[in-house]
Motif scaffolding. Structure first.
Motif, mmCIF file in Angstrom:
data_model
loop_
_atom_site.group_PDB
_atom_site.id
_atom_site.type_symbol
_atom_site.label_atom_id
_atom_site.label_comp_id
_atom_site.label_asym_id
_atom_site.label_seq_id
_atom_site.Cartn_x
_atom_site.Cartn_y
_atom_site.Cartn_z
ATOM 1 N N SER A 1 0.834 -1.194 0.000
ATOM 2 C CA SER A 1 0.000 0.000 0.000
ATOM 3 C C SER A 1 0.874 1.252 0.000
ATOM 4 O O SER A 1 0.605 2.204 -0.723
ATOM 5 C CB SER A 1 -0.917 0.013 1.225
ATOM 6 O OG SER A 1 -1.830 -1.047 1.159
ATOM 7 N N THR A 2 1.907 1.250 0.816
ATOM 8 C CA THR A 2 2.838 2.378 0.831
ATOM 9 C C THR A 2 3.521 2.510 -0.513
ATOM 10 O O THR A 2 3.685 3.606 -1.055
ATOM 11 C CB THR A 2 3.895 2.175 1.937
ATOM 12 O OG1 THR A 2 3.229 2.035 3.189
ATOM 13 C CG2 THR A 2 4.846 3.353 1.991
ATOM 14 N N ARG B 1 1.157 3.993 -3.108
ATOM 15 C CA ARG B 1 1.037 5.446 -2.998
ATOM 16 C C ARG B 1 2.275 6.139 -3.584
ATOM 17 O O ARG B 1 2.163 7.165 -4.257
ATOM 18 C CB ARG B 1 0.822 5.846 -1.532
ATOM 19 C CG ARG B 1 -0.572 5.513 -1.008
ATOM 20 C CD ARG B 1 -0.813 6.183 0.335
ATOM 21 N NE ARG B 1 -0.010 5.607 1.395
ATOM 22 C CZ ARG B 1 -0.381 4.563 2.130
ATOM 23 N NH1 ARG B 1 -1.545 3.988 1.912
ATOM 24 N NH2 ARG B 1 0.398 4.096 3.076
ATOM 25 N N GLN C 1 1.998 6.018 -7.366
ATOM 26 C CA GLN C 1 1.026 6.965 -7.902
ATOM 27 C C GLN C 1 1.588 8.386 -7.910
ATOM 28 O O GLN C 1 1.364 9.149 -8.858
ATOM 29 C CB GLN C 1 -0.272 6.890 -7.095
ATOM 30 C CG GLN C 1 -1.042 5.595 -7.329
ATOM 31 C CD GLN C 1 -2.327 5.528 -6.537
ATOM 32 O OE1 GLN C 1 -2.609 6.403 -5.718
ATOM 33 N NE2 GLN C 1 -3.117 4.497 -6.767
ATOM 34 N N LYS C 2 2.318 8.743 -6.862
ATOM 35 C CA LYS C 2 2.967 10.055 -6.838
ATOM 36 C C LYS C 2 4.018 10.164 -7.940
ATOM 37 O O LYS C 2 4.159 11.214 -8.580
ATOM 38 C CB LYS C 2 3.613 10.297 -5.468
ATOM 39 C CG LYS C 2 2.616 10.524 -4.339
ATOM 40 C CD LYS C 2 3.335 10.752 -3.018
ATOM 41 C CE LYS C 2 2.332 10.962 -1.887
ATOM 42 N NZ LYS C 2 3.009 11.142 -0.580
#
Length: 594
Positions: A446-447, A450, A453-454
């Motif tokens: 999950s980290t 993210r 996506q950034k």
């Protein structure tokens, strides 16, 4: 002149600042212009226009695109209509194709049909329909807003009226207004029915729903699909509800025409209806472009509950958070409002239950949660629900809640979940899409997700703004490495070497909005551009490797449980991935110490 050249010519001769300046008071701010957004209420300007890129973007409601897109949104026009308006503005003439002309004839026939039905409702022949509306507490104001009408008795009243206006039999039948009998005679499709016009997102009549007032026949009859009406793509009440949905950040989804109308009449103007059928993927995607929250309220009978269940799956898969509103037995939203009033409905909305909690309560009724096997069954039945959840934070939150409710540790819950998900593995290490999504809830992944996506947003922003030219991005990542949807669509344009600003009219609405946002994004990086691009690429490559490693590990777990030997190439690929990820971690550790 071909279509692409025509669009480019129209755009080049319509300066976006001049066009938008006719609607919005723009003030210069650096290289750009700013003003109050014309698409939502605001006091502080968040609407930006770039004369250099010929784009607009609102940081408040996220509307964005080129000059054609602006006119589409502001004037509620289709692309071709907006293009024509801008062409006319600069003295160009569009040659309408036969297809567009044919569709226009359908729109005209449907608009004339609505006007006819409206007159019939107001006249002597509409007395029974008016009495019915009065019995349902629908006043003239609500009937006017929703354009209600009446299809009279008889066989061919509408047919004769529209033929006299010059519409051909073929147009009337293609529009779904008439049908041919077995004997070859043409008759009206709707007879002795209260008529509900169905509008598209541009506010044009594209079809009708008719409620039988007396006699034999189906209670509700809808227009058939046509070149301008695709039932699976339409929400009833959409044009009337759009601004309220944006304002409230939430949609209220009901099943029938009268439910939607009654809710609007009582002030719940964010209500839309699914045309009496279960929600479709197309409807869910359309709603998701407007909001990420929805309350579903369907009839309390079994059919309604079935429709609701199918609906929430589609909405959840589209990224919309769902709450379920439970209606009193035997009542629909219109019944509640007429019998108990607005306050009762507000209480029901306040008591709406998050889908994830309702699902757990339903599952616990069918299994014994005091036994280990019961816990396993519960996790197995919760797995598809978690697999469809696209919001990583929400998914992780309910994983923890479910573990708590089942008296399991987080790790135990995840282990049982992974065991059942491994059964979805296809041959030789491949894994189903739902499995990959559901297991994305792992904390490390999950980290990583993210971060990825950034990185996607940053690298696309640098490319869009021309700051990453010559960095060899597309030799190291591919368009398919970007998340599906507007990010991948924009990446495909950039990878193909096309100028996204020149080709913005070819992009979807979502991709145009993303392009607008990235064009105005302030890309602040502490490192040189080349290092930033390299870091973004490394992050995306690492994510791809972690995804593949997870697939392999699950495949090996499934093979082990089946007592089968793992293929050598799968074990070798796993070793190579582990080695690569280890080198990446060591490099990152060394750089962090410098």
């Amino acid at each position: 002149m071909d279509r692409a050249r025509l669009v480019e010519e129209v755009k080049s001769r319509n300066d976006i600042v001049e066009v938008i300046g006719q609607y919005v008071h723009l003030k210069p701010q650096g290289k750009d212009f700013v003003g109050l957004c014309p698409f939502h209420g605001e006091r502080t300007p968040s609407f930006h226009v770039s004369p250099e890129k010929q784009l607009f973007y609102c940081f408040g409601c996220h509307a964005g695109g080129d000059v054609i897109r602006f006119v589409q949104l502001k004037e509620n026009l289709a692309f071709q209509e907006a293009l024509g308006q801008l062409a006319q503005r600069v003295g160009l003439t569009l040659e309408e194709g036969s297809k567009d002309t044919g569709r226009q004839k359908l729109y005209e026939a449907l608009a004339q049909a609505q006007a006819f039905y409206r007159r019939m409702l107001a006249g002597p022949r509409g007395e029974m329909a008016r009495r019915y509306l009065a019995s349902r507490q629908v006043d003239e104001g609500a009937a006017e807003r929703f354009g209600l009408g009446y299809a009279p008795t008889g066989w061919d009243a509408l047919w004769r009226h529209l033929r006299a206006k010059g519409f051909s039999p073929e147009v009337l039948q293609e529009a779904g207004l008439t049908v041919a009998t077995r004997s070859g005679k043409t008759i009206d499709r709707f007879r002795h029915r209260l008529m509900f016009p169905i509008w598209d997102e541009k506010g044009r009549v594209v079809g009708f729903g008719g409620r039988l007032l007396e006699g034999e026949g189906p209670k509700y009859l809808n227009s058939p699909d046509s070149p301008v009406f695709k039932k699976k793509e339409i929400w009833y009440g959409w044009p009337l509800a759009r601004s309220a949905v944006l304002e409230k950040g939430q949609a209220l989804v009901v099943e029938g025409y009268m439910d939607c109308l009654s809710l609007h009449a009582h002030g719940f103007t964010h209500a839309v209806a699914s045309l009496g059928t279960s929600l479709t993927e197309e409807q869910a995607q359309k709603l998701a472009r407007l909001t990420d929250q929805a309350i579903l309220a369907y009839d309390a009978d079994l059919a309604g509950q079935g429709a609701g269940e199918r609906g929430w799956e589609k909405l959840q898969a589209a990224g919309v958070g769902v709450r379920l509103l439970f209606l009193p037995e035997g009542q629909d939203p219109d019944d509640v409002l007429r019998r108990q009033g607005k306050e009762a409905w507000e209480r029901l909305m306040a008591e709406a239950v998050p889908l994830e909690e309702f699902a757990f309560q339903q599952i616990r009724k069918g299994v014994n949660l005091r036994t280990l096997e019961g816990k396993r069954q519960a996790v197995k039945r919760l797995a598809p629900l978690l697999a469809r959840e696209r919001d990583v934070v929400r998914r992780d939150y309910y994983m923890q809640r479910y573990a708590q409710w089942l008296s399991l540790s987080d790790d135990a819950f995840r282990q049982i979940l992974q065991t059942y998900q491994a059964e979805s593995i296809e041959h030789k290490g491949k894994i189903s899409r739902n499995t990959k999504e559901s297991l994305g809830a792992d904390r490390t992944l999950s980290t990583m997700e993210r971060r990825k996506q950034k990185a996607e947003e940053l690298i696309l922003g640098l490319l869009v703004q021309g700051k990453a030219a010559g960095e060899g991005v597309w030799s190291k990542v591919r368009a398919e490495d970007f998340r599906p949807g507007p990010f991948r669509e924009l990446a495909e344009v950039l990878q193909g070497g096309q100028d996204p600003f020149d080709h913005s009219w070819r992009l979807s609405e979502e991709a145009q909005e993303l392009l607008g946002r990235l064009a105005f994004l302030e890309v602040a990086t502490e490192s040189p551009i080349s290092e930033t691009v390299r870091d973004c690429i490394n992050t995306m490559q690492e994510f791809r490797q972690r995804q593949r490693l997870q697939e392999i590990q699950l495949a090996l777990l499934a093979l082990e449980r089946q007592g089968r030997e793992a293929p050598r190439d799968l074990i070798l690929e796993q070793a190579q991935l582990l080695s690569s990820l280890k080198r990446t971690a060591q490099t990152a550790s060394r750089e962090a110490r410098l």
